[in-house]
Design a protein around this motif. Structure first.
Motif, mmCIF file in Angstrom:
data_model
loop_
_atom_site.group_PDB
_atom_site.id
_atom_site.type_symbol
_atom_site.label_atom_id
_atom_site.label_comp_id
_atom_site.label_asym_id
_atom_site.label_seq_id
_atom_site.Cartn_x
_atom_site.Cartn_y
_atom_site.Cartn_z
ATOM 1 N N ILE A 135 60.061 10.387 46.456
ATOM 2 C CA ILE A 135 60.660 10.717 47.748
ATOM 3 C C ILE A 135 61.110 9.404 48.377
ATOM 4 C CG2 ILE A 135 60.260 11.650 50.047
ATOM 5 C CD1 ILE A 135 58.029 13.378 48.777
ATOM 6 N N ILE A 136 62.383 9.354 48.756
ATOM 7 C CA ILE A 136 62.958 8.170 49.393
ATOM 8 C C ILE A 136 63.136 8.496 50.870
ATOM 9 C CG2 ILE A 136 64.927 6.595 49.429
ATOM 10 C CD1 ILE A 136 65.442 7.481 46.482
ATOM 11 N N ALA A 137 62.433 7.793 51.725
ATOM 12 C CA ALA A 137 62.474 8.068 53.166
ATOM 13 C C ALA A 137 63.430 7.098 53.854
ATOM 14 C CB ALA A 137 61.082 7.948 53.773
ATOM 15 N N ILE A 150 55.266 6.121 54.559
ATOM 16 C CA ILE A 150 54.662 5.591 53.340
ATOM 17 C C ILE A 150 53.303 6.225 53.093
ATOM 18 C CG2 ILE A 150 53.710 3.498 52.262
ATOM 19 C CD1 ILE A 150 55.978 1.931 53.694
ATOM 20 N N GLU A 151 52.494 6.320 54.147
ATOM 21 C CA GLU A 151 51.169 6.923 54.001
ATOM 22 C C GLU A 151 51.259 8.390 53.602
ATOM 23 O OE1 GLU A 151 49.054 6.289 57.618
ATOM 24 O OE2 GLU A 151 49.155 4.089 57.471
ATOM 25 N N ILE A 156 59.660 5.087 48.198
ATOM 26 C CA ILE A 156 60.726 4.115 48.393
ATOM 27 C C ILE A 156 61.238 4.290 49.819
ATOM 28 C CG2 ILE A 156 63.025 3.336 47.645
ATOM 29 C CD1 ILE A 156 62.462 4.680 44.928
ATOM 30 N N LEU A 157 61.581 3.181 50.485
ATOM 31 C CA LEU A 157 62.220 3.266 51.785
ATOM 32 C C LEU A 157 63.703 2.954 51.631
ATOM 33 C CD1 LEU A 157 59.745 1.575 54.300
ATOM 34 C CD2 LEU A 157 60.021 4.021 53.793
ATOM 35 N N GLU A 179 55.772 -5.783 46.407
ATOM 36 C CA GLU A 179 55.682 -4.681 45.449
ATOM 37 C C GLU A 179 56.281 -3.364 45.935
ATOM 38 O OE1 GLU A 179 51.659 -4.351 44.130
ATOM 39 O OE2 GLU A 179 51.681 -6.327 43.147
ATOM 40 N N PHE A 180 56.380 -3.168 47.236
ATOM 41 C CA PHE A 180 56.905 -1.880 47.700
ATOM 42 C C PHE A 180 58.432 -1.871 47.586
ATOM 43 C CE2 PHE A 180 58.257 1.507 50.458
ATOM 44 C CZ PHE A 180 57.306 2.489 50.192
ATOM 45 N N PRO A 181 59.015 -0.840 46.952
ATOM 46 C CA PRO A 181 60.469 -0.821 46.728
ATOM 47 C C PRO A 181 61.275 -0.475 47.986
ATOM 48 C CG PRO A 181 59.426 1.094 45.704
ATOM 49 C CD PRO A 181 58.323 0.255 46.244
#
Length: 229
Positions: A135-137, A150-151, A156-157, A179-181
């Protein structure tokens, strides 16, 4: 790396495919995000099937200001030769309908689903329990609860903050480490794209010229040929 040591990249061209839309070369400086074994640095932002079929981007991001439709998703998948990420709502189109569209999109073969910035965290959480694809927010401003997204399960943002995109990317990167995409809009110039990458974006969304704009330039060329002949 010196100019002499740079790798030479052979290029094969086609007469009929000579008019493809090419993403800015600055995007290749991005680290990319590996999704299901495919490394993605560029996403072309379009729902125009002609543009989707004639570009060199690493993937397609198809979001639009209408209720998501499976027929649109199907049409895009039919013509795309690269991974596709599609919008599934989250604002006006929410609740079970958005979740059902997301599940159908996964079964049709998309690489990920995009939820828009007003999406409630509870919806992301419910969607995450059902989907296997990411899921891309979308994050539109500093006032968006990206921590909560994210939580809730966003993997992915997608940062689209207008003139504040670079600072927003930088803030998220500083909070969540390397590390977070993060996907982000790169702006209209090579310089703005490089600045977005330097701020921490792993992949860049590129908005191509419209079919009408491209056709305008083509017709100018045709008229010039007539005058010169």
């Amino acid at each position: 790396m010196t100019k002499e040591n740079e790798k030479y990249i052979p290029e094969v061209k086609s007469i009929l495919k000579s008019r493809i839309i090419e993403v800015p070369k600055a995007i290749y400086k991005a680290s990319g995000i590996t999704i299901f074994g495919t490394r993605i640095k560029s996403l072309i932002f379009s729902t125009d099937v002609a543009i989707i079929n004639n570009n060199n981007a690493g993937s397609i991001i198809a979001v639009y200001p209408f209720t998501p439709q499976l027929s649109i998703i199907h049409s895009i998948l039919e013509v795309a030769s690269v991974p596709v990420f599609v919008g599934v709502g989250g604002g006006v189109t929410g609740g079970p309908r958005a979740i059902n569209i997301a599940l159908q999109a996964e079964l049709m073969g998309v690489y990920g689903v995009v939820v828009n910035s007003p999406t409630k965290n509870e919806l992301i959480k419910e969607m995450k329990e059902i989907l296997d694809i990411p899921i891309i927010a979308t994050v539109g401003s500093i006032y968006d609860d990206y921590h909560g997204k994210i939580e809730a399960g966003a993997r992915i943002l997608n940062v689209s903050g207008g003139i504040n995109t670079i600072s927003l990317v930088k803030e998220i990167r500083n909070e969540y480490g390397k590390e977070f995409p993060i996907i982000a809009t790169g702006g209209p110039t090579e310089e703005s794209i490089l600045a977005t990458i330097d701020a921490g974006a792993n992949a860049i969304t590129y908005t191509p010229p419209s079919t009408a704009e491209i056709f305008t330039e083509v017709m100018k060329g045709y008229r010039k040929q007539k005058r010169d002949s």
